[in-house]
Structures are given as C-alpha cells and as structure tokens.
Motif scaffolding. Structure first.
Motif, mmCIF file in Angstrom:
data_model
loop_
_atom_site.group_PDB
_atom_site.id
_atom_site.type_symbol
_atom_site.label_atom_id
_atom_site.label_comp_id
_atom_site.label_asym_id
_atom_site.label_seq_id
_atom_site.Cartn_x
_atom_site.Cartn_y
_atom_site.Cartn_z
ATOM 1 N N TYR A 104 0.828 -1.212 0.000
ATOM 2 C CA TYR A 104 0.000 0.000 0.000
ATOM 3 C C TYR A 104 0.860 1.260 0.000
ATOM 4 C CZ TYR A 104 -3.455 3.378 1.772
ATOM 5 O OH TYR A 104 -4.275 4.468 1.946
ATOM 6 N N VAL A 105 1.891 1.279 0.858
ATOM 7 C CA VAL A 105 2.767 2.450 0.940
ATOM 8 C C VAL A 105 3.590 2.601 -0.339
ATOM 9 C CG1 VAL A 105 4.767 3.420 2.143
ATOM 10 C CG2 VAL A 105 2.865 2.454 3.448
ATOM 11 N N THR A 106 4.027 1.486 -0.898
ATOM 12 C CA THR A 106 4.887 1.518 -2.082
ATOM 13 C C THR A 106 4.115 1.887 -3.350
ATOM 14 O OG1 THR A 106 6.296 -0.189 -1.094
ATOM 15 C CG2 THR A 106 6.532 0.203 -3.463
ATOM 16 N N TYR A 107 2.926 1.307 -3.517
ATOM 17 C CA TYR A 107 2.180 1.474 -4.772
ATOM 18 C C TYR A 107 0.914 2.326 -4.632
ATOM 19 C CZ TYR A 107 5.252 -2.260 -6.321
ATOM 20 O OH TYR A 107 6.355 -3.020 -6.618
ATOM 21 N N GLY A 108 0.555 2.685 -3.398
ATOM 22 C CA GLY A 108 -0.590 3.551 -3.181
ATOM 23 C C GLY A 108 -1.935 2.913 -3.434
ATOM 24 N N THR A 109 -1.993 1.576 -3.442
ATOM 25 C CA THR A 109 -3.256 0.875 -3.672
ATOM 26 C C THR A 109 -3.210 -0.469 -2.957
ATOM 27 O OG1 THR A 109 -4.813 0.093 -5.341
ATOM 28 C CG2 THR A 109 -2.463 -0.257 -5.779
ATOM 29 N N MET A 110 -4.303 -1.235 -3.049
ATOM 30 C CA MET A 110 -4.364 -2.546 -2.423
ATOM 31 C C MET A 110 -4.665 -3.612 -3.466
ATOM 32 S SD MET A 110 -6.360 -1.833 1.163
ATOM 33 C CE MET A 110 -7.777 -1.077 0.379
ATOM 34 N N PRO A 111 -4.128 -4.820 -3.294
ATOM 35 C CA PRO A 111 -4.417 -5.893 -4.253
ATOM 36 C C PRO A 111 -5.889 -6.284 -4.218
ATOM 37 C CG PRO A 111 -3.241 -6.755 -2.344
ATOM 38 C CD PRO A 111 -3.235 -5.267 -2.210
ATOM 39 N N LEU A 280 -7.845 -7.147 14.900
ATOM 40 C CA LEU A 280 -6.950 -6.176 15.538
ATOM 41 C C LEU A 280 -5.586 -6.103 14.863
ATOM 42 C CD1 LEU A 280 -9.173 -6.043 17.664
ATOM 43 C CD2 LEU A 280 -7.404 -6.008 19.424
ATOM 44 N N SER A 281 -5.326 -6.994 13.905
ATOM 45 C CA SER A 281 -4.091 -6.875 13.129
ATOM 46 C C SER A 281 -4.103 -5.602 12.286
ATOM 47 C CB SER A 281 -3.891 -8.098 12.230
ATOM 48 O OG SER A 281 -4.938 -8.191 11.275
ATOM 49 N N THR A 282 -5.247 -4.923 12.226
ATOM 50 C CA THR A 282 -5.311 -3.586 11.617
ATOM 51 C C THR A 282 -4.261 -2.676 12.233
ATOM 52 O OG1 THR A 282 -7.682 -3.830 11.198
ATOM 53 C CG2 THR A 282 -6.823 -1.587 11.230
ATOM 54 N N ALA A 283 -3.957 -2.884 13.507
ATOM 55 C CA ALA A 283 -2.943 -2.075 14.195
ATOM 56 C C ALA A 283 -1.584 -2.191 13.507
ATOM 57 C CB ALA A 283 -2.825 -2.496 15.656
ATOM 58 N N THR A 284 -1.270 -3.381 12.989
ATOM 59 C CA THR A 284 -0.010 -3.576 12.281
ATOM 60 C C THR A 284 0.060 -2.686 11.047
ATOM 61 O OG1 THR A 284 -0.031 -5.892 13.008
ATOM 62 C CG2 THR A 284 1.511 -5.300 11.250
ATOM 63 N N PHE A 285 -1.021 -2.668 10.287
ATOM 64 C CA PHE A 285 -1.106 -1.854 9.078
ATOM 65 C C PHE A 285 -0.928 -0.370 9.417
ATOM 66 C CE2 PHE A 285 -3.432 0.512 5.832
ATOM 67 C CZ PHE A 285 -3.005 -0.090 4.649
ATOM 68 N N ILE A 286 -1.632 0.089 10.438
ATOM 69 C CA ILE A 286 -1.570 1.499 10.831
ATOM 70 C C ILE A 286 -0.182 1.853 11.352
ATOM 71 C CG2 ILE A 286 -2.435 3.161 12.528
ATOM 72 C CD1 ILE A 286 -5.170 1.765 12.230
ATOM 73 N N GLY A 287 0.391 0.983 12.175
ATOM 74 C CA GLY A 287 1.732 1.244 12.693
ATOM 75 C C GLY A 287 2.754 1.374 11.582
ATOM 76 N N TYR A 288 2.632 0.532 10.531
ATOM 77 C CA TYR A 288 3.571 0.599 9.408
ATOM 78 C C TYR A 288 3.408 1.914 8.649
ATOM 79 C CZ TYR A 288 6.331 -0.870 5.383
ATOM 80 O OH TYR A 288 7.287 -0.937 4.405
ATOM 81 N N ILE A 289 2.163 2.333 8.422
ATOM 82 C CA ILE A 289 1.924 3.584 7.707
ATOM 83 C C ILE A 289 2.517 4.772 8.468
ATOM 84 C CG2 ILE A 289 0.124 5.221 6.994
ATOM 85 C CD1 ILE A 289 -1.642 2.878 6.307
ATOM 86 N N ILE A 290 2.386 4.757 9.788
ATOM 87 C CA ILE A 290 2.808 5.897 10.598
ATOM 88 C C ILE A 290 4.319 5.914 10.810
ATOM 89 C CG2 ILE A 290 2.656 6.934 12.908
ATOM 90 C CD1 ILE A 290 -0.247 5.972 13.008
ATOM 91 N N ALA A 291 4.914 4.748 11.089
ATOM 92 C CA ALA A 291 6.326 4.738 11.485
ATOM 93 C C ALA A 291 7.097 3.546 10.943
ATOM 94 C CB ALA A 291 6.441 4.794 13.003
ATOM 95 N N GLY A 292 6.681 2.987 9.815
ATOM 96 C CA GLY A 292 7.442 1.899 9.212
ATOM 97 C C GLY A 292 7.413 0.625 10.025
ATOM 98 N N ILE A 293 8.435 -0.216 9.848
ATOM 99 C CA ILE A 293 8.500 -1.502 10.541
ATOM 100 C C ILE A 293 8.506 -1.342 12.062
ATOM 101 C CG2 ILE A 293 9.909 -3.564 10.929
ATOM 102 C CD1 ILE A 293 10.698 -3.465 7.993
ATOM 103 N N PRO A 294 9.308 -0.410 12.640
ATOM 104 C CA PRO A 294 9.246 -0.234 14.102
ATOM 105 C C PRO A 294 7.848 0.138 14.573
ATOM 106 C CG PRO A 294 11.193 0.851 13.206
ATOM 107 C CD PRO A 294 10.350 0.442 12.033
ATOM 108 N N GLY A 295 7.148 0.973 13.825
ATOM 109 C CA GLY A 295 5.784 1.342 14.191
ATOM 110 C C GLY A 295 4.842 0.154 14.151
ATOM 111 N N ALA A 296 4.999 -0.708 13.141
ATOM 112 C CA ALA A 296 4.171 -1.905 13.049
ATOM 113 C C ALA A 296 4.396 -2.818 14.248
ATOM 114 C CB ALA A 296 4.478 -2.650 11.750
ATOM 115 N N VAL A 297 5.656 -2.945 14.670
ATOM 116 C CA VAL A 297 5.984 -3.819 15.799
ATOM 117 C C VAL A 297 5.372 -3.298 17.094
ATOM 118 C CG1 VAL A 297 7.855 -4.710 17.238
ATOM 119 C CG2 VAL A 297 8.090 -4.710 14.732
ATOM 120 N N VAL A 298 5.589 -2.012 17.405
ATOM 121 C CA VAL A 298 5.111 -1.494 18.692
ATOM 122 C C VAL A 298 3.579 -1.440 18.720
ATOM 123 C CG1 VAL A 298 7.213 -0.176 19.114
ATOM 124 C CG2 VAL A 298 5.278 0.950 18.015
ATOM 125 N N ALA A 299 2.939 -1.141 17.596
ATOM 126 C CA ALA A 299 1.472 -1.111 17.560
ATOM 127 C C ALA A 299 0.907 -2.508 17.775
ATOM 128 C CB ALA A 299 0.987 -0.534 16.238
#
Length: 405
Positions: A104-111, A280-299
């Motif tokens: 999503y971040v790379t291509y701006g869309t979803m499969p 709740l894995s939605t949190a992973t998606f949001i964390g990645y959008i906000i702060a990359g891999i570290p954000g995905a992990v902490v979220a």
C-alpha cells in the motif's frame, strides 16, 4: 524440557498457525474453528470447559478469539503453551497485514481479493452454524437457560446493548433465577461477584482515560513510545467485538493526533476485513503507515499484550468459579448468553453476506455455498480449512465467468 512438552508445543504451534491462516470471518468463525479442532477432533478440552472459557473471555477486554487461543495453549501446555498458541494465531495475520501495508505504501493501492472473499464469507456462515449446533446443545441445558438466551438475543437486537454488558446482565439475572432459593452466600462468592463489578467499572474508567489523554496531545510526528502506549491502552479497554476498534482509531489517530487521514483509516479497516485472523491486526497496518516496521511492531505488541495478561490472570480462576453453586449458575448463564451472542452475530453476517440491494434481494450462489458448507460441516464433519479453500476457489471461478455479486 522433555520431548512430551516439546511435542505439545509443536502441536499448538502447528494448529494455531493453521487457524491463523484460514481464520476468515471474525471472532465467531475463529471460535467455531477452534471448537472443531480442540474439542471435536483432538479432545484437548471438554465441550463444557470450552463453553466456560468462551463465557469468561466475553467478560474481559481484548479480542475474544485470540484470548480463546491463549486459553487453550495455557491449558494444554502451561505458560509456554500460552505464548506459543497466542503468537502463532496472531502471526499469520500480522505478516499478511504487514506485507499489504508495504504494498500500500509503495504502490498507493491494495491488491484485489474480493473474488476470493466472495466465496469464503458464506462458507464461514456454514462453519459457524456447525459450531452453534454443537455448543448450543451443550449450553442450553434447561428451559430456564433457553429463556435466558432468548432474553439476551432481545437485548442485543432490540436495545442494541453492548455485548459485554448484555452478557453480564444475562449472567447475573440468570444466576439469581437459577439459584434464587439458595441462601448460602459465602464471602468468597460475594467477592467473586464484586470482582466482576469492579472489573467492569475499572474498564469504563479506563475508556474515559483513553479519550482524555488523547485530547491533550497534538502534533504530526509519532514517537514510537506514544504510538505503542496508544495501542496498549486501546487493547486494555476494548470490550466486545474487535470492530469497536474503529471508534478508537477515528477519535484518536484521525481527529486528535492527526497521524492518519480519513482515507488511510478506511483503507486500514478494509485490510482488517479481508485478512484472516484477528481484526486487531489492523494495528499492524496502521503502525507501518505511521512509522514503518518499528511502528508496526510497537502497535502490534501494544494492542495484543493485554490479552496475554488478562488470560494468564483469569484462566486459573475458571475452575474455582465452577466449583461454587452460585458462580457455577452465573457461568452457565453467561455461557448460554455467549451462544446467544454468536446467534446474533451470525444473523448479522448472514444479512450482510447473503442479501443484495436489488431484486431478487438474495444472492443465490452465496446462499448455496452457505447451505452446502453447513451440511458438509454438520453432517459429514468436513474440516473448516477445506471448506474455506474450496469456497475461495468457487468465488474465483465465479468472477472469471462474469458472475456479478
């Protein structure tokens, strides 16, 4: 650690990773699949014990199906089993969601996965009906319990009451009705009821605290500790369906922190809907959008960690509560109320999955998939994994043939 313990951990890892991969359809579907695997096929738990865990889990914050996985792991293999089962159930959803976030971040869309989901959703209804049939026969032991279940259905459908509150009301009123003639109210039993009340009160206070603390913070940058703290608080107060997460995200991340745009939130919700495993894995998606891999992990860690803590504290209490006549009646009432909740969820899923807005107002292919899946599960005991895979293939073929949903 001996070979027997390692073997148990391996069984848990294999089973719950598989359930995490095929676990489409939300908590009711996940719990139905778990019941089929750990009660019917492997007989790790009795159906009565499984029902007790469902009832108890519905009364604490956190994603119900994830907490059921953690319960089963703890019972089957102790503390390590608790960790292994929970992590393995969550991991597939987290990995899939993280991959979709990168895309999503790379291509701006979803499969495009709608054709697969078209077939999977009605099959999930059949899987849930299979579990409802078995759990309902065990939970509805008496006419009084049936009336309690119908009352909870009415509370949920007519009054739109919160799931946890409806279950608590069903449990308390059912306990009084079932054991009303018993005057032996020991201090231990009263303490158990007081603990339930205090837990609910503390949760309501915590919900208010989440809203207050967010409102005092602003800015466009997202420190990792702040991101993790936000999701830790949400995971600690999220009662009922994981879909209530949307309200917290809208109020906190979009309106107050402004870390997400409205469109990003809608896309994150969509990701949670069409990926397997806990929503709740939605949190992973949001964390990645906000702060990359570290954000995905902490979220991810923040939102799921409270579930491990709650289950570790609650699980040893369930057999003790069952040993008391009053709290046993409470658990019976909560259990039948939990089955009633599953019935309501199934009705809502059925209305959303099997109907269309125009004449003839019914998607006949989806209805056929649901009926065949239910028959194969109930009558012929087909494994849920094969039903999900087969239904996904039907959805894909239907889309290729130009079938319009």
């Amino acid at each position: 650690m001996n070979n027997s313990a390692l073997g148990r951990l391996g069984e848990l890892a294999k089973l719950f990773f598989k359930l995490g991969v095929i676990g489409f359809g939300g908590p009711a579907a996940h719990i139905a699949m778990m019941e089929s695997e750990v009660v019917k096929r492997r007989q790790w738990l009795t159906r009565e014990h499984f029902l007790d865990l469902i009832g108890a889990t519905n009364l604490i914050p956190g994603p119900n199906s994830t907490e059921m996985a953690i319960h089963v792991g703890y019972i089957y293999a102790g503390w390590l089993g608790l960790m292994v089962s929970g992590v393995c159930f969550i991991l597939p959803a987290v990995l899939i969601t993280a991959g979709l976030a990168w895309f999503y971040v790379t291509y701006g869309t979803m499969p495009q996965v709608a054709p697969l989901l078209y077939g999977i959703k009605p099959a999930v209804l059949g899987i849930i009906l299979d579990a409802l049939w078995r759990l309902g026969k065990k939970a509805v032991k008496t006419r009084k319990l049936l009336i309690i279940a119908l009352g909870v259905v009415a509370l949920l459908l007519l009054l739109r009451l919160n799931e946890a509150i409806a279950l608590l009301i069903g449990g308390i009123l059912g306990m009084i009705w079932l054991r009303g003639g018993d005057n032996d109210k020991s201090s231990h039993e009263r303490a158990n009821l007081l603990m339930a009340g205090l837990t609910t009160g503390a949760t309501l206070s915590a919900k208010a605290a989440v809203g207050t603390s967010i409102a005092t913070t602003s800015g466009v940058n997202a420190p990792l500790w702040q991101l993790g703290w936000f999701f830790l608080k949400v995971g600690s107060v999220l009662f009922g369906s994981g879909y209530l997460l949307v309200a917290y995200l809208q109020g906190g991340l979009v309106q107050d922190y402004a870390w997400l745009t409205q469109q990003q939130l809608l896309d994150a919700i969509a990701i949670g809907q069409f990926t397997p495993g806990p929503v709740l894995s939605t949190a992973t998606f949001i964390g990645y959008i906000i702060a990359g891999i570290p954000g995905a992990v902490v979220a991810t860690v923040g939102i799921f960690l409270p579930s491990f803590v709650f289950v570790a504290a609650l699980n040893p209490l369930v057999p003790r509560l069952r040993a008391s006549s009053w709290t046993s009646a409470f658990i019976d009432s909560v259990n039948v109320s939990a089955v009633a909740l599953m019935v309501v969820v199934t009705l809502q899923l059925g209305a959303a999955t099997l109907t269309v807005p125009e004449f003839p107002f019914m998607d006949f292919l989806a209805v056929a998939i649901a009926i065949v899946s239910a028959v194969l599960a109930i009558r012929f005991q087909f494994n849920a994994a094969w039903l999900v895979v087969g239904a996904a293939a039907i959805g894909w073929v239907a889309s290729r043939l130009g079938y319009s949903q």
